[in-house]
Design a protein around this motif. Structure first.
Motif, PDB file in Angstrom:
ATOM      1  N   ASN A 562       0.861  -1.182   0.000  1.00  0.00           N
ATOM      2  CA  ASN A 562       0.000   0.000   0.000  1.00  0.00           C
ATOM      3  C   ASN A 562       0.896   1.231   0.000  1.00  0.00           C
ATOM      4  O   ASN A 562       1.584   1.520   0.978  1.00  0.00           O
ATOM      5  N   ILE A 563       0.921   1.960  -1.132  1.00  0.00           N
ATOM      6  CA  ILE A 563       1.847   3.071  -1.319  1.00  0.00           C
ATOM      7  C   ILE A 563       1.210   4.372  -0.844  1.00  0.00           C
ATOM      8  O   ILE A 563       0.100   4.723  -1.266  1.00  0.00           O
ATOM      9  N   MET A 564       1.908   5.108   0.020  1.00  0.00           N
ATOM     10  CA  MET A 564       1.468   6.428   0.486  1.00  0.00           C
ATOM     11  C   MET A 564       2.582   7.429   0.189  1.00  0.00           C
ATOM     12  O   MET A 564       3.746   7.184   0.499  1.00  0.00           O
ATOM     13  N   SER A 565       2.221   8.556  -0.434  1.00  0.00           N
ATOM     14  CA  SER A 565       3.246   9.538  -0.771  1.00  0.00           C
ATOM     15  C   SER A 565       2.602  10.891  -1.035  1.00  0.00           C
ATOM     16  O   SER A 565       1.409  10.977  -1.380  1.00  0.00           O
ATOM     17  N   ASP A 566       3.384  11.954  -0.860  1.00  0.00           N
ATOM     18  CA  ASP A 566       2.919  13.291  -1.233  1.00  0.00           C
ATOM     19  C   ASP A 566       3.459  13.710  -2.593  1.00  0.00           C
ATOM     20  O   ASP A 566       3.295  14.855  -3.022  1.00  0.00           O
ATOM     21  N   LYS A 567       4.129  12.765  -3.299  1.00  0.00           N
ATOM     22  CA  LYS A 567       4.658  13.028  -4.627  1.00  0.00           C
ATOM     23  C   LYS A 567       3.782  12.340  -5.677  1.00  0.00           C
ATOM     24  O   LYS A 567       3.412  11.180  -5.521  1.00  0.00           O
ATOM     25  N   MET A 568       3.497  13.073  -6.762  1.00  0.00           N
ATOM     26  CA  MET A 568       2.547  12.575  -7.756  1.00  0.00           C
ATOM     27  C   MET A 568       3.013  11.272  -8.390  1.00  0.00           C
ATOM     28  O   MET A 568       2.224  10.355  -8.602  1.00  0.00           O
ATOM     29  N   ILE A 569       4.328  11.161  -8.704  1.00  0.00           N
ATOM     30  CA  ILE A 569       4.812   9.976  -9.410  1.00  0.00           C
ATOM     31  C   ILE A 569       4.602   8.714  -8.579  1.00  0.00           C
ATOM     32  O   ILE A 569       4.212   7.665  -9.099  1.00  0.00           O
ATOM     33  N   TRP A 570       4.795   8.820  -7.244  1.00  0.00           N
ATOM     34  CA  TRP A 570       4.609   7.628  -6.414  1.00  0.00           C
ATOM     35  C   TRP A 570       3.132   7.337  -6.196  1.00  0.00           C
ATOM     36  O   TRP A 570       2.749   6.179  -6.039  1.00  0.00           O
ATOM     37  N   ASN A 571       2.295   8.390  -6.197  1.00  0.00           N
ATOM     38  CA  ASN A 571       0.849   8.150  -6.123  1.00  0.00           C
ATOM     39  C   ASN A 571       0.354   7.443  -7.377  1.00  0.00           C
ATOM     40  O   ASN A 571      -0.519   6.571  -7.316  1.00  0.00           O
ATOM     41  N   LEU A 572       0.919   7.840  -8.544  1.00  0.00           N
ATOM     42  CA  LEU A 572       0.576   7.150  -9.786  1.00  0.00           C
ATOM     43  C   LEU A 572       1.020   5.692  -9.723  1.00  0.00           C
ATOM     44  O   LEU A 572       0.299   4.788 -10.165  1.00  0.00           O
ATOM     45  N   PHE A 573       2.213   5.467  -9.189  1.00  0.00           N
ATOM     46  CA  PHE A 573       2.692   4.092  -9.014  1.00  0.00           C
ATOM     47  C   PHE A 573       1.771   3.315  -8.085  1.00  0.00           C
ATOM     48  O   PHE A 573       1.460   2.142  -8.328  1.00  0.00           O
ATOM     49  N   GLY A 574       1.299   3.983  -7.016  1.00  0.00           N
ATOM     50  CA  GLY A 574       0.365   3.336  -6.094  1.00  0.00           C
ATOM     51  C   GLY A 574      -0.934   2.951  -6.775  1.00  0.00           C
ATOM     52  O   GLY A 574      -1.486   1.860  -6.523  1.00  0.00           O
ATOM     53  N   ILE A 575      -1.420   3.824  -7.676  1.00  0.00           N
ATOM     54  CA  ILE A 575      -2.652   3.511  -8.418  1.00  0.00           C
ATOM     55  C   ILE A 575      -2.434   2.305  -9.329  1.00  0.00           C
ATOM     56  O   ILE A 575      -3.283   1.410  -9.427  1.00  0.00           O
ATOM     57  N   ILE A 576      -1.264   2.283 -10.007  1.00  0.00           N
ATOM     58  CA  ILE A 576      -0.946   1.146 -10.875  1.00  0.00           C
ATOM     59  C   ILE A 576      -0.936  -0.153 -10.073  1.00  0.00           C
ATOM     60  O   ILE A 576      -1.461  -1.181 -10.505  1.00  0.00           O
ATOM     61  N   ILE A 594      -6.288 -18.026  -1.054  1.00  0.00           N
ATOM     62  CA  ILE A 594      -5.374 -16.887  -1.089  1.00  0.00           C
ATOM     63  C   ILE A 594      -5.662 -15.914   0.054  1.00  0.00           C
ATOM     64  O   ILE A 594      -6.822 -15.566   0.315  1.00  0.00           O
ATOM     65  N   HIS A 595      -4.582 -15.462   0.706  1.00  0.00           N
ATOM     66  CA  HIS A 595      -4.684 -14.442   1.751  1.00  0.00           C
ATOM     67  C   HIS A 595      -3.586 -13.399   1.515  1.00  0.00           C
ATOM     68  O   HIS A 595      -2.407 -13.735   1.481  1.00  0.00           O
ATOM     69  N   GLY A 596      -3.991 -12.141   1.342  1.00  0.00           N
ATOM     70  CA  GLY A 596      -3.028 -11.071   1.146  1.00  0.00           C
ATOM     71  C   GLY A 596      -2.649 -10.407   2.462  1.00  0.00           C
ATOM     72  O   GLY A 596      -3.499 -10.237   3.343  1.00  0.00           O
ATOM     73  N   VAL A 597      -1.384 -10.053   2.585  1.00  0.00           N
ATOM     74  CA  VAL A 597      -0.880  -9.372   3.780  1.00  0.00           C
ATOM     75  C   VAL A 597      -0.439  -7.969   3.354  1.00  0.00           C
ATOM     76  O   VAL A 597       0.500  -7.813   2.565  1.00  0.00           O
ATOM     77  N   ILE A 598      -1.121  -6.948   3.874  1.00  0.00           N
ATOM     78  CA  ILE A 598      -0.876  -5.566   3.447  1.00  0.00           C
ATOM     79  C   ILE A 598       0.256  -4.947   4.258  1.00  0.00           C
ATOM     80  O   ILE A 598       0.284  -5.050   5.482  1.00  0.00           O
ATOM     81  N   THR A 599       1.186  -4.335   3.531  1.00  0.00           N
ATOM     82  CA  THR A 599       2.255  -3.566   4.167  1.00  0.00           C
ATOM     83  C   THR A 599       2.216  -2.154   3.601  1.00  0.00           C
ATOM     84  O   THR A 599       2.221  -1.967   2.385  1.00  0.00           O
ATOM     85  N   ARG A 600       2.148  -1.160   4.495  1.00  0.00           N
ATOM     86  CA  ARG A 600       2.081   0.232   4.057  1.00  0.00           C
ATOM     87  C   ARG A 600       3.485   0.809   3.925  1.00  0.00           C
ATOM     88  O   ARG A 600       4.329   0.617   4.801  1.00  0.00           O
ATOM     89  N   PHE A 601       3.711   1.523   2.801  1.00  0.00           N
ATOM     90  CA  PHE A 601       5.019   2.123   2.561  1.00  0.00           C
ATOM     91  C   PHE A 601       4.850   3.617   2.317  1.00  0.00           C
ATOM     92  O   PHE A 601       3.994   4.045   1.535  1.00  0.00           O
ATOM     93  N   ILE A 602       5.654   4.417   3.000  1.00  0.00           N
ATOM     94  CA  ILE A 602       5.685   5.860   2.791  1.00  0.00           C
ATOM     95  C   ILE A 602       6.852   6.151   1.853  1.00  0.00           C
ATOM     96  O   ILE A 602       8.007   5.904   2.184  1.00  0.00           O
ATOM     97  N   MET A 603       6.555   6.672   0.655  1.00  0.00           N
ATOM     98  CA  MET A 603       7.600   6.880  -0.354  1.00  0.00           C
ATOM     99  C   MET A 603       7.729   8.375  -0.662  1.00  0.00           C
ATOM    100  O   MET A 603       6.827   9.142  -0.504  1.00  0.00           O
TER     101      MET A 603
END
Length: 603
Positions: A562-576, A594-603
């Motif tokens: 789960n991508i979190m960022s205040d930069k547009m390029i990383w937000n676009l990457f998060g959407i992708i 299937i079980h997904g394990v969410i990890t949040r990343f601040i980029m």
């Protein structure tokens, strides 16, 4: 000319490989004559340029040289890159070559939009040569072309296996009629055959200065589809495609020469091919028109299938985000359908048709992506032959690179007149690829994988001290040296541990085909490692490989970022990342496990 057709693979190649280049006679001469007057000297020069362009670029560059460079019989931009990188090894050229390959892939995608648009629209415009229908409004013709395009894209989900057997015979009939109608026109003006002499091409280029660049930017339309000869090599093999080209090349030249002869006798009247044929065969023109529509549909289908294949190759080599794949054939695993690509391609084709409104206007946008792709391929071939120390082929490829670069430079003149669409259409996938690759690298450095030795120490302590869940669980990780951090979260934070825990690693090799597996049991107590190495063109059935080794998992874990960022390029990457299905879905693993394990990343 048709004596080699006993081999059914040759007929198949006519439908699978030669649709694009085979339908170019519908519009090439007409678009060239928008640039320059149809005088006898000009017609001879144009036909000479077409002949020698087909000879040098298609026959020598692709059929003879490119198709001699393959990886286990496979061709295409990605294969060419992998072959070259295997020779360069750790050279400083590796990053720029990889970058050029990405540009080549994106240019191919740009072609994937314009090819169906110009092919279908140019055939539909032939309706205007039916007596009584000369004054049909342009929007009506665009509407018919749009209906054909929508119908073609709508059947992709069902696959084309049931009707693909017709493609070869239809194209065989098409090339036969191109030859016959061309010969009829040549008989009335046989001196047109002198245009095959190269001195007419050289005289034309020397005498017309800057105008010759504009003409070359239109002449390039006759060699569109050349990359398909190489890219589709793996479907049928080199030999049937080469033999088929020795049939297609004469058929194309007879049609081009015939059109030139017709223009000298009657003048230029819109679509030269349709004008010529309607004059020759009268009431039989309508069946010819229907055949031309079928041929352009086949050409479009080949491009659509090629688009699915190139996107799949991009996904398996991790330069394109993963998308949902459907297999449309029970007998041929290479026949795939990608829903997202299909509908985005249709929308783009319709947009291009509506924007340009005619094949003549579309000709102004077509060619830039083709020449860019050709030039990149020529450069990579030159480097491969240089590394192989083949001085003869290095010399030939140097000449071909000069020719391709000249075509590319000439095509740049189209930029103000619609050529910018090629850049835009290629720029969209390029932006997605760059954001995805950059984001993946950034994410990898942020992930902080756990060194195996440190992981094993904590794992062994945990395994001895906690209650374990009966059964086996799978955990996907890149390799055994470093363990993905989400696995540490499952084990050490949540204390979830099964009796049998199996790490699964899937790694792409630099070869197109081949699958090998390795199952190392009990590397630690209750912990095993299952490795899969696969060629980048393989269609992998992970579940079957697991069952072959007696692995019957109860649960499958995988990591979600789960991508979190205040930069547009990383937000676009998060959407992708959000819209892309996880690889466990990409490999069609059982969803109920299937079980997904969410990890949040601040980029």
């Amino acid at each position: 000319m048709f004596s080699h057709l006993a081999d059914s693979r040759i007929i198949k190649s006519l439908g699978l490989v030669f649709g694009d280049i085979g339908t170019s006679p519908i519009y090439t001469i007409s678009i060239i004559l928008l640039v320059i007057k149809p005088s006898e000297q000009n017609i001879f020069g144009i036909l000479s340029l077409i002949f020698w362009s087909l000879f040098f670029v298609i026959t020598i560059q692709y059929v003879w040289l490119a198709m001699s460079v393959s990886s286990k019989g496979e061709g295409g931009t990605i294969v060419l890159k992998e072959v070259l990188l295997s020779h360069l090894k750790e050279s400083s050229l590796v990053p720029p070559i990889s970058f050029l390959a990405i540009i080549g892939i994106c240019l191919f995608m740009g072609d994937g939009v314009i090819t169906p648009a110009i092919s279908i629209l140019s055939a539909v415009e032939g309706i205007a040569f039916v007596p009584g229908l000369e004054n049909l409004p342009g929007m009506f013709l665009i509407g018919i072309a749009a209906v054909i395009a929508i119908s073609l894209f709508s059947i992709q989900r069902r696959g084309t296996e049931q009707i693909s057997w017709m493609f070869g015979p239809v194209m065989l009939l098409w090339f036969f009629l191109l030859s016959i109608t061309g010969c009829i026109a040549i008989i009335h003006n046989p001196q047109i055959l002198l245009a095959l002499s190269p001195h007419y091409a050289l005289e034309f280029l020397l005498e017309h200065g800057i105008i010759s660049l504009l003409v070359l930017s239109a002449v390039v339309l006759c060699i569109t589809g050349g990359e398909a000869l190489y890219a589709d090599m793996g479907h049928l093999g080199r030999e049937p495609i080469m033999k088929a080209w020795y049939i297609v090349f004469p058929a194309l030249m007879l049609s081009y020469l015939g059109q030139g002869a017709f223009v000298l006798e009657h003048g230029s009247m819109g679509s030269v091919l349709f004008s010529m044929v309607s004059t020759q065969i009268g009431v039989l023109y309508i069946p010819f028109l229907l055949l031309s529509v079928c041929a352009t549909i086949i050409a479009s289908q080949a491009m659509i299938s090629g688009m699915f294949s190139i996107v799949y190759q991009g996904m398996t080599t991790r330069i394109i985000p993963k998308m949902k794949i459907d297999f449309t054939s029970s007998s041929m695993q290479s026949q795939i359908y990608i829903d997202t690509v299909n509908w985005l391609l249709l929308i783009s084709v319709l947009l291009v048709m509506i924007t340009f409104q005619s094949s003549e206007h579309l000709g102004a946008a077509y060619g830039l992506a083709v020449t860019g792709n050709m030039t990149i391929s020529a450069l990579m071939l030159l480097l491969i032959f240089y590394k192989k120390k083949d001085s003869v082929k290095v010399g030939i490829m140097s000449l071909l690179l000069l020719i391709d670069t000249t075509f590319l430079f000439a095509s740049l003149t189209k930029l103000p007149h619609g050529g910018y669409w090629s850049v835009i259409l290629a720029g969209v996938p390029f932006a997605i690829i760059v954001i995805f690759i950059t984001g993946q690298k950034k994410l990898y450095t942020t992930l902080k994988p756990i060194p195996y030795n440190r992981f094993a120490e904590r794992y062994n302590e945990l395994y001895e001290s906690v209650c374990k869940i009966p059964g086996a669980a799978l955990y996907f990780t890149s390799d055994l040296k470093y363990v993905s951090p989400y696995i540490g979260t499952i084990f050490f934070q949540n204390n979830i541990l099964y009796e049998s825990n199996i790490f699964v690693s899937i790694r792409m090799t630099n070869h197109p085909f081949g699958i090998s597996t390795y199952f190392q049991q009990e590397i630690e107590k209750g912990l095993s490692f299952f490795s899969i190495e696969t060629g980048y063109l393989e269609f992998l059935d992970v579940e079957s490989l697991l069952r072959e080794h007696g692995i019957n998992e109860k649960t499958i874990f995988y990591g979600i970022e789960n991508i979190m960022s205040d930069k547009m390029i990383w937000n676009l990457f998060g959407i992708i990342k959000k819209v892309s299905p996880p690889f466990v879905q990409f490999y069609a693993l059982p969803s109920e496990k299937i079980h997904g394990v969410i990890t949040r990343f601040i980029m």
